[in-house]
Design an enzyme around this catalytic site. Structure first.
Site, PDB file in Angstrom:
ATOM      1  N   ARG A  48       0.891  -1.312  -0.119  1.00 44.72           N
ATOM      2  CA  ARG A  48      -0.046  -0.051  -0.152  1.00 44.72           C
ATOM      3  C   ARG A  48       0.738   1.190  -0.142  1.00 44.72           C
ATOM      4  O   ARG A  48       0.683   2.429  -0.564  1.00 44.72           O
ATOM      5  CB  ARG A  48      -0.896  -0.056   1.416  1.00 44.72           C
ATOM      6  CG  ARG A  48      -2.047   1.168   1.040  1.00 44.72           C
ATOM      7  CD  ARG A  48      -3.001   0.922   2.185  1.00 44.72           C
ATOM      8  NE  ARG A  48      -2.512   1.137   3.540  1.00 44.72           N
ATOM      9  CZ  ARG A  48      -3.345   1.130   4.548  1.00 44.72           C
ATOM     10  NH1 ARG A  48      -4.575   0.529   4.407  1.00 44.72           N
ATOM     11  NH2 ARG A  48      -3.053   1.161   5.877  1.00 44.72           N
TER      12      ARG A  48
ATOM     13  N   LYS B 229      -2.618   6.777   1.136  1.00 44.47           N
ATOM     14  CA  LYS B 229      -2.589   7.390   2.751  1.00 44.47           C
ATOM     15  C   LYS B 229      -1.541   8.482   2.647  1.00 44.47           C
ATOM     16  O   LYS B 229      -0.622   8.208   3.244  1.00 44.47           O
ATOM     17  CB  LYS B 229      -1.989   6.091   3.472  1.00 44.47           C
ATOM     18  CG  LYS B 229      -2.468   5.899   5.094  1.00 44.47           C
ATOM     19  CD  LYS B 229      -2.517   4.576   5.770  1.00 44.47           C
ATOM     20  CE  LYS B 229      -2.331   4.736   7.078  1.00 44.47           C
ATOM     21  NZ  LYS B 229      -3.586   5.233   7.522  1.00 44.47           N
TER      22      LYS B 229
ATOM     23  N   GLU C  43     -16.012   7.394   3.911  1.00 46.71           N
ATOM     24  CA  GLU C  43     -15.042   6.949   5.077  1.00 46.71           C
ATOM     25  C   GLU C  43     -15.837   7.311   6.216  1.00 46.71           C
ATOM     26  O   GLU C  43     -16.574   8.319   6.504  1.00 46.71           O
ATOM     27  CB  GLU C  43     -13.767   7.162   5.097  1.00 46.71           C
ATOM     28  CG  GLU C  43     -13.079   6.700   3.776  1.00 46.71           C
ATOM     29  CD  GLU C  43     -11.689   6.122   4.256  1.00 46.71           C
ATOM     30  OE1 GLU C  43     -11.284   5.049   4.249  1.00 46.71           O
ATOM     31  OE2 GLU C  43     -11.090   7.216   4.951  1.00 46.71           O
TER      32      GLU C  43
END
Length: 339
Positions: A80, A183, A219
């Site tokens: 990720r 992220k 989210e």
């Protein structure tokens, strides 16, 4: 470590002994270096400071009943971080070097790993930043990878207990086709104002709606959202949701228990049909949702009966924690023993 009250730890930073660093210069990554300093010496024109060229990860290590140290799905975190790097043009950090750095930082700081059944764990924070100096808007030519650790308690102070969240349409966490799936710190900075307003009013987090139409669930603060309807595990599909490794794991667990998994757009109106709802992520694991207050429409949605987590959330939480701590066999190959 006699002076640490392991069961009373907050989710915060505590100084530990060592961190690991690695620098990218002249087109290649150097060797891993051990540091005892908490300070970074970077150029004032570094791209991480001016153009947000930084990405990070979060994972945990656990001490099992057998005394062994286990880390959960660190290969997924490495992959990720590489995906985040491609999204904002960071130099990609190799998976093997990532795993080596994580192993090394855990072993060097193992006296800070909370004991079994303390309710706490060792949080691991890898960070990748652009350190090369630029004034024009373009990627750096130098980067630094850092990984540090800190013992932490539950992300939400009440731990695995149903929490209240709210909907506020005046705020977005990320833009469509922006950095929502990456992220990066900017997504979290964008959530600070709404998050603080929510907490002042007694809510654990903000449940964001899709930033384009405000019709679909996105989210839930720093975590993914899922709902339970009958035998279905339902979680939103969106171009601005971070791919949660915890959610990915829960989906697999739900499938193995015979549940149907649906990853699709979830309309706001559908909240009224869910029997259970929760947010999930590395920090929180699973936080059941007791109620969702739509502050703009003056509506409320209730999920937890008698203030307790629902049976599906409880079962998934117990199963995931048992794998992480080594209490049950890891049939998926998710955990790595660090020795």
């Amino acid at each position: 470590m006699e002076n640490i009250k392991w069961s009373e730890l907050p989710f915060g930073y505590m100084k530990t002994d060592y961190n690991i660093r690695c620098c990218y210069k002249e087109g290649k990554w150097g060797e891993l270096e051990v540091s005892s300093s908490e300070i970074l010496n970077i150029h004032m024109a570094a791209t991480c400071l001016h153009y947000g060229q930084e990405a990070f990860e979060g994972l945990k290590a656990f001490r099992g009943k057998d005394g062994k140290i286990r880390v959960f799905r660190m290969d997924e975190n490495a992959l990720r971080l590489q995906a985040s790097s491609r999204g904002i043009m960071l130099a990609e950090f190799p998976v093997e070097k990532f795993e080596e750095a994580v192993r090394k930082v855990i072993l060097l700081n193992q006296r800070f790993i909370p004991p079994y059944e303390s309710g706490s764990s060792l949080y691991i924070r890898p960070l990748l930043i652009g350190t090369g100096a630029q004034v024009g808007v373009k990627p750096a030519n130098e980067y630094m990878f850092i990984v540090f650790v800190t013992p932490v308690g539950p992300y939400f102070k009440d731990g695995f207990k149903p929490a209240k969240v709210c909907i506020m349409r005046d705020y977005d966490r990320a833009a469509p086709k922006g950095t929502g799936t990456i992220k990066v710190g900017g997504n979290y900075a964008a959530s600070l104002v709404a998050g603080q307003k929510a907490q002042i009013n007694g809510y654990a987090a903000v449940l964001y709606l899709d930033p384009k139409e405000k019709k679909y669930i996105d989210e839930c603060g720093p975590a993914n959202f899922f709902g339970i309807k009958g035998n279905s595990y339902i979680t939103p599909a969106s171009g601005s949701i971070l791919p949660s490794i915890t959610n990915k794991s829960l989906i697999r667990l739900a499938e193995t228990t015979g549940m149907t998994v649906e990853r699709r757009p979830v309309s706001l109106e559908e909240l009224a049909t869910f029997e259970e709802a929760a947010e999930c992520g590395t920090a929180a694991v699973i936080t059941p949702i007791a109620q969702i207050d739509d502050l703009d429409e003056n509506k409320q949605y209730f999920f937890a009966k008698d203030g307790k987590a629902g049976p599906v959330c409880q079962k998934l939480y117990d199963k995931l924690r048992a794998i992480q701590y080594g209490d049950e066999p890891d049939e998926f190959g998710w955990t790595r023993i660090i020795e």
